[in-house]
Design a protein around this motif. Structure first.
Motif, mmCIF file in Angstrom:
data_model
loop_
_atom_site.group_PDB
_atom_site.id
_atom_site.type_symbol
_atom_site.label_atom_id
_atom_site.label_comp_id
_atom_site.label_asym_id
_atom_site.label_seq_id
_atom_site.Cartn_x
_atom_site.Cartn_y
_atom_site.Cartn_z
ATOM 1 N N GLU A 17 0.816 -1.217 0.000
ATOM 2 C CA GLU A 17 0.000 0.000 0.000
ATOM 3 C C GLU A 17 0.848 1.264 0.000
ATOM 4 O O GLU A 17 0.404 2.329 -0.432
ATOM 5 N N LYS A 18 2.085 1.170 0.444
ATOM 6 C CA LYS A 18 2.947 2.357 0.503
ATOM 7 C C LYS A 18 3.260 2.916 -0.883
ATOM 8 O O LYS A 18 3.602 4.090 -1.018
ATOM 9 N N TRP A 21 1.368 6.019 -1.716
ATOM 10 C CA TRP A 21 1.593 7.264 -0.985
ATOM 11 C C TRP A 21 2.075 8.358 -1.935
ATOM 12 O O TRP A 21 2.826 8.085 -2.884
#
Length: 337
Positions: A17-18, A21
């Motif tokens: 999921e990073k 970002w």
């Protein structure tokens, strides 16, 4: 006694999921850096949940037979003494790479050329004389003796030279034990699963600068580029490069994963992402099997599916070869449909 306690992930440990970002810093790449490190096609990050590793630098990196041989050593341990300072690592904590020394590379090339040259010249000498003998026998105008003595003069020089190159290289490796490793004093780069950090070292070739950190940046801030280069036969071969989106920091994965087909490089990128993602177990390939009990996520995942702890180590050669063929088919189907 060696500490075999599983690692503990830091708060910064990576999950896929990073990659979503936002990135706030502008790109500071110069033209030369873009043309070298950041050239090629950028591969989008994703969450590969299926373990389909590359063949040559994944499944075949270490075979079950080699695992059993390593395990049979009297001082064997997944964490041997001083392992944290090894310039090359591929375990539950990090992927770390160092290149060969220039001298070791030269000796290796000379040794290889000598070995190949010896058998090549020997084959040409034997086959060539047999062919000329039958041609001279069929055509009385041909002089076999003249060719025979000329070949003796040529190969009596070529064969000893090749033998000297081959044997000399072997002798150097036997006398000077450091050539058996032949790596730089320090690593070139490290991908750390426990912390999510990508470490690029300054200069691994000199003892004074070995282990000096040039960059230490999060994995999710790196983009992966697949680069191609034609072989002498005109066939395209591919390699991977990790490039920081802002700083001029990059990791040439070609050292660890080699120059192979596009299919294998796509699988290598997925394997790296799976390795760095602490929400997923370690890639299920032989080289990682001895470290699976040292990684928290892998321990839980193996417990859930009741995976045999010696799945690869107890596998016979025939079954392993079948797995290789099966993986090749799965790779083609998965990436090319």
């Amino acid at each position: 006694m060696t500490d075999l306690t599983p690692i503990i992930y830091t708060d910064t440990a990576h999950t896929c999921e990073k990659f979503l970002w936002p990135r706030s810093e502008p790109c500071h790449h110069g033209k030369r850096f873009r043309l070298s490190a950041a050239s090629g096609q950028r591969l989008a990050p994703r969450k590969p949940t299926i373990s389909i590793p590359p063949v040559a630098k994944g499944l075949e990196l270490i075979t079950p037979a080699q695992l059993r041989n390593i395990e049979s050593q009297p001082d064997f341990s997944p964490r041997p003494k001083g392992y944290k300072q090894y310039p090359i690592r591929m375990d539950e904590e990090c992927l770390r790479y160092s290149s060969q020394t220039k001298l070791d590379f030269i000796v290796g090339v000379v040794r290889g050329l000598g070995m190949v040259g010896f058998f090549l010249f020997l084959f040409v000498a034997i086959v060539g004389n047999i062919l000329v003998f039958f041609v001279s026998y069929a055509e009385q105008g041909r002089d076999f003796k003249e060719f025979f003595f000329m070949s003796i003069k040529i190969f009596s020089i070529a064969l000893p030279v090749c033998l000297l190159m081959w044997g000399g290289g072997n002798l150097i490796y036997r006398i000077f034990l450091n050539f058996s490793t032949g790596y730089q004093p320090g690593p070139m780069w490290e991908l750390n699963r426990r912390t999510d950090m990508v470490i690029v070292f300054a200069n691994s070739a000199k003892k004074s600068t070995a282990w000096k950190v040039a960059y230490e940046l999060p994995f999710y801030e790196f983009d992966c580029y697949i680069q191609s280069s034609p072989m002498s036969q005109g066939i395209a071969q591919y390699n991977l490069s990790l490039v920081h989106y802002s700083d001029e920091a990059h990791v040439a994965l070609v050292g660890m994963f080699g120059v192979t087909s596009r299919l294998d490089q796509l699988a290598a990128w997925d394997m790296v992402q799976r390795y760095m993602d602490t929400s997923q177990p370690l890639p299920d390939i032989p080289v990682f099997e001895m470290y699976r009990s040292l990684d928290p996520t892998t321990i839980q995942a193996d417990k859930e599916i009741d995976r045999p702890p010696r799945y690869w180590r107890d596998m016979d050669d025939e079954t392993f070869n079948h797995k290789i063929v099966e993986l090749q088919d799965r790779l083609s189907e998965f990436y090319y449909g």
